[in-house]
Design a protein around this motif. Structure first.
Motif, mmCIF file in Angstrom:
data_model
loop_
_atom_site.group_PDB
_atom_site.id
_atom_site.type_symbol
_atom_site.label_atom_id
_atom_site.label_comp_id
_atom_site.label_asym_id
_atom_site.label_seq_id
_atom_site.Cartn_x
_atom_site.Cartn_y
_atom_site.Cartn_z
ATOM 1 N N GLY A 1 -29.168 1.315 -13.216
ATOM 2 C CA GLY A 1 -28.040 0.410 -13.334
ATOM 3 C C GLY A 1 -28.327 -0.953 -12.732
ATOM 4 O O GLY A 1 -29.468 -1.333 -12.509
ATOM 5 N N ASN A 2 -27.257 -1.696 -12.452
ATOM 6 C CA ASN A 2 -27.390 -3.039 -11.898
ATOM 7 C C ASN A 2 -26.912 -3.106 -10.450
ATOM 8 O O ASN A 2 -26.658 -4.200 -9.936
ATOM 9 C CB ASN A 2 -26.605 -4.039 -12.751
ATOM 10 N N SER A 3 -26.797 -1.964 -9.810
ATOM 11 C CA SER A 3 -26.355 -1.948 -8.418
ATOM 12 C C SER A 3 -27.535 -2.138 -7.475
ATOM 13 O O SER A 3 -28.657 -1.716 -7.765
ATOM 14 C CB SER A 3 -25.659 -0.620 -8.102
ATOM 15 N N LEU A 4 -27.254 -2.789 -6.362
ATOM 16 C CA LEU A 4 -28.237 -2.933 -5.288
ATOM 17 C C LEU A 4 -27.885 -1.935 -4.205
ATOM 18 O O LEU A 4 -26.747 -1.898 -3.735
ATOM 19 C CB LEU A 4 -28.194 -4.356 -4.712
ATOM 20 N N VAL A 5 -28.843 -1.089 -3.824
ATOM 21 C CA VAL A 5 -28.605 -0.094 -2.781
ATOM 22 C C VAL A 5 -29.554 -0.377 -1.625
ATOM 23 O O VAL A 5 -30.771 -0.464 -1.820
ATOM 24 C CB VAL A 5 -28.805 1.342 -3.300
ATOM 25 N N ILE A 6 -28.987 -0.537 -0.436
ATOM 26 C CA ILE A 6 -29.785 -0.832 0.748
ATOM 27 C C ILE A 6 -29.272 0.020 1.901
ATOM 28 O O ILE A 6 -28.066 0.253 2.021
ATOM 29 C CB ILE A 6 -29.718 -2.340 1.092
ATOM 30 N N ALA A 7 -30.184 0.536 2.719
ATOM 31 C CA ALA A 7 -29.797 1.406 3.829
ATOM 32 C C ALA A 7 -30.493 0.952 5.103
ATOM 33 O O ALA A 7 -31.645 0.503 5.071
ATOM 34 C CB ALA A 7 -30.146 2.862 3.527
ATOM 35 N N SER A 8 -29.786 1.082 6.214
ATOM 36 C CA SER A 8 -30.368 0.716 7.508
ATOM 37 C C SER A 8 -30.049 1.780 8.535
ATOM 38 O O SER A 8 -29.137 2.600 8.350
ATOM 39 C CB SER A 8 -29.829 -0.641 7.980
ATOM 40 N N ASN A 9 -30.790 1.741 9.643
ATOM 41 C CA ASN A 9 -30.471 2.625 10.760
ATOM 42 C C ASN A 9 -29.461 1.935 11.667
ATOM 43 O O ASN A 9 -28.956 0.852 11.353
ATOM 44 C CB ASN A 9 -31.745 3.012 11.523
ATOM 45 N N LYS A 10 -29.171 2.546 12.805
ATOM 46 C CA LYS A 10 -28.135 2.005 13.697
ATOM 47 C C LYS A 10 -28.524 0.668 14.297
ATOM 48 O O LYS A 10 -27.658 -0.076 14.782
ATOM 49 C CB LYS A 10 -27.840 3.009 14.808
ATOM 50 N N ASP A 11 -29.820 0.342 14.278
ATOM 51 C CA ASP A 11 -30.301 -0.944 14.804
ATOM 52 C C ASP A 11 -30.387 -2.007 13.725
ATOM 53 O O ASP A 11 -30.972 -3.070 13.947
ATOM 54 C CB ASP A 11 -31.673 -0.755 15.466
ATOM 55 N N ALA A 12 -29.837 -1.703 12.558
ATOM 56 C CA ALA A 12 -29.820 -2.629 11.423
ATOM 57 C C ALA A 12 -31.210 -2.924 10.890
ATOM 58 O O ALA A 12 -31.453 -3.983 10.307
ATOM 59 C CB ALA A 12 -29.091 -3.930 11.787
ATOM 60 N N GLU A 13 -32.128 -1.993 11.092
ATOM 61 C CA GLU A 13 -33.460 -2.119 10.496
ATOM 62 C C GLU A 13 -33.434 -1.457 9.122
ATOM 63 O O GLU A 13 -33.009 -0.312 8.989
ATOM 64 C CB GLU A 13 -34.509 -1.455 11.386
ATOM 65 N N ILE A 14 -33.882 -2.165 8.108
ATOM 66 C CA ILE A 14 -33.806 -1.671 6.737
ATOM 67 C C ILE A 14 -34.830 -0.549 6.538
ATOM 68 O O ILE A 14 -36.018 -0.729 6.805
ATOM 69 C CB ILE A 14 -34.049 -2.798 5.734
ATOM 70 N N ILE A 15 -34.349 0.596 6.057
ATOM 71 C CA ILE A 15 -35.228 1.747 5.854
ATOM 72 C C ILE A 15 -35.310 2.158 4.378
ATOM 73 O O ILE A 15 -36.130 2.999 4.019
ATOM 74 C CB ILE A 15 -34.765 2.952 6.699
ATOM 75 N N PHE A 16 -34.468 1.566 3.536
ATOM 76 C CA PHE A 16 -34.527 1.871 2.099
ATOM 77 C C PHE A 16 -33.911 0.722 1.312
ATOM 78 O O PHE A 16 -32.872 0.173 1.705
ATOM 79 C CB PHE A 16 -33.771 3.153 1.769
ATOM 80 N N VAL A 17 -34.550 0.345 0.213
ATOM 81 C CA VAL A 17 -33.957 -0.582 -0.757
ATOM 82 C C VAL A 17 -34.268 -0.058 -2.153
ATOM 83 O O VAL A 17 -35.347 0.476 -2.402
ATOM 84 C CB VAL A 17 -34.508 -2.017 -0.600
ATOM 85 N N SER A 18 -33.331 -0.190 -3.047
ATOM 86 C CA SER A 18 -33.566 0.245 -4.423
ATOM 87 C C SER A 18 -34.481 -0.753 -5.129
ATOM 88 O O SER A 18 -34.577 -1.926 -4.750
ATOM 89 C CB SER A 18 -32.240 0.374 -5.173
ATOM 90 N N LYS A 19 -35.145 -0.269 -6.161
ATOM 91 C CA LYS A 19 -36.081 -1.120 -6.904
ATOM 92 C C LYS A 19 -35.378 -2.270 -7.616
ATOM 93 O O LYS A 19 -36.006 -3.254 -8.016
ATOM 94 C CB LYS A 19 -36.858 -0.274 -7.918
ATOM 95 N N ASN A 20 -34.059 -2.151 -7.761
ATOM 96 C CA ASN A 20 -33.311 -3.209 -8.429
ATOM 97 C C ASN A 20 -33.345 -4.532 -7.671
ATOM 98 O O ASN A 20 -33.093 -5.586 -8.249
ATOM 99 C CB ASN A 20 -31.847 -2.780 -8.618
#
Length: 275
Positions: free
Chosen positions: A171-190
């Motif tokens: 799809g056209n969604s952006l998915v981003i995930a972080s830990n409690k320290d706001a360090e990015i641990i996942f981003v979607s290929k989009n």
């Protein structure tokens, strides 16, 4: 790296266990020699993956070779020691870690069939066994079945993750995930397709340096994540890699394991019409 870890672990565990057996039972004979030999073989194979690009590429096959060598070694030692509980325990441990080496159903079933046939054969031909043959076979089969279940669960999980990843990136969604320290641990290929940023550029603290041309605002948003004060929904101006402005509507979700997931949708066209 997993191949090296497993080979190195076997290179130390097998000889050490052989010395323990020799000390406990006072048997300094060929059994000790062969176990040390297998341990040295595993260490040589592990070192070759560091020094040779060819062996590094063949790491998977080296691990399979070492795994089967260790299994044959302990089956042979069970014959020599008449089902010694010591080597019986060692074989069970090998079966328990076999799901790491044989992580597909078919190769595992081939290995499991071989172990069961060999175990039944040993139970028949060994006279005056130290351990009960019936209990020996029962525990071997139980360990194999439990490992088979573990492999099946992992395969099902991998299929679900693969499906979820494809669904997200389709799809056209952006998915981003972080830990409690706001360090990015996942981003979607989009992100790369829609904003031009690669995964490597965004991971860790990269996102906070690129998302906006206002550093103070980036710091403010990051702190709102660490303080858990970020709103559930928000609309923000995001700058893509080419310097173009995008209005992104975010849905932010907090999870119990200190995981924060943001799902963004590009609403630039809608925002421009409203203005």
């Amino acid at each position: 790296s997993n191949v090296r870890i497993l080979l190195s672990s076997g290179a130390f565990i097998i000889p050490i266990s052989s010395f323990v057996y020799a000390i406990v039972y006072g048997e300094y004979d060929s059994k000790l020699f062969y176990q040390i030999l297998v341990g040295v073989l595993m260490m040589v194979l592990a070192l070759l993956t560091y020094t040779s690009s060819f062996f590094k590429r063949q790491g998977r096959y080296l691990l399979l070779f070492a795994f089967y060598a260790a299994s044959l070694l302990y089956l042979s030692l069970l014959y020599v020691t008449k089902l010694s509980p010591f080597y019986f325990t060692a074989l069970i441990l090998i079966i328990n870690v076999s799901h790491i080496v044989l992580n597909k159903i078919r190769p595992y079933l081939i290995y499991a069939s071989f172990v069961i046939v060999a175990s039944v054969f040993l139970s028949i031909i060994i006279r005056d066994p130290v351990y009960s043959p019936g209990l020996f076979i029962s525990i071997i089969i139980t360990a194999i079945v439990l490992t088979l279940i573990s492999i099946q669960i992992q395969l099902n999980l991998n299929e679900r993750l693969f499906f979820a990843d494809n669904t997200i990136n389709a799809g056209n969604s952006l998915v981003i995930a972080s830990n409690k320290d706001a360090e990015i641990i996942f981003v979607s290929k989009n992100f790369e397709r829609l904003l031009g940023y690669s995964e490597d550029e965004l991971m860790g603290t990269g996102w906070w340096k690129l998302r906006s041309d206002d550093p103070s605002y980036n710091i403010h948003v990051r702190e709102s994540i660490t303080n858990k004060t970020i709103p559930e929904t928000s609309i923000e101006k995001i700058i893509d890699k080419n310097g173009n402005l995008h209005w992104i509507q975010w849905q932010n979700n907090f999870f119990d394991n200190d995981l924060i997931v943001g799902i963004g949708v590009d609403v630039t066209d809608k925002k421009e019409i409203e203005e």
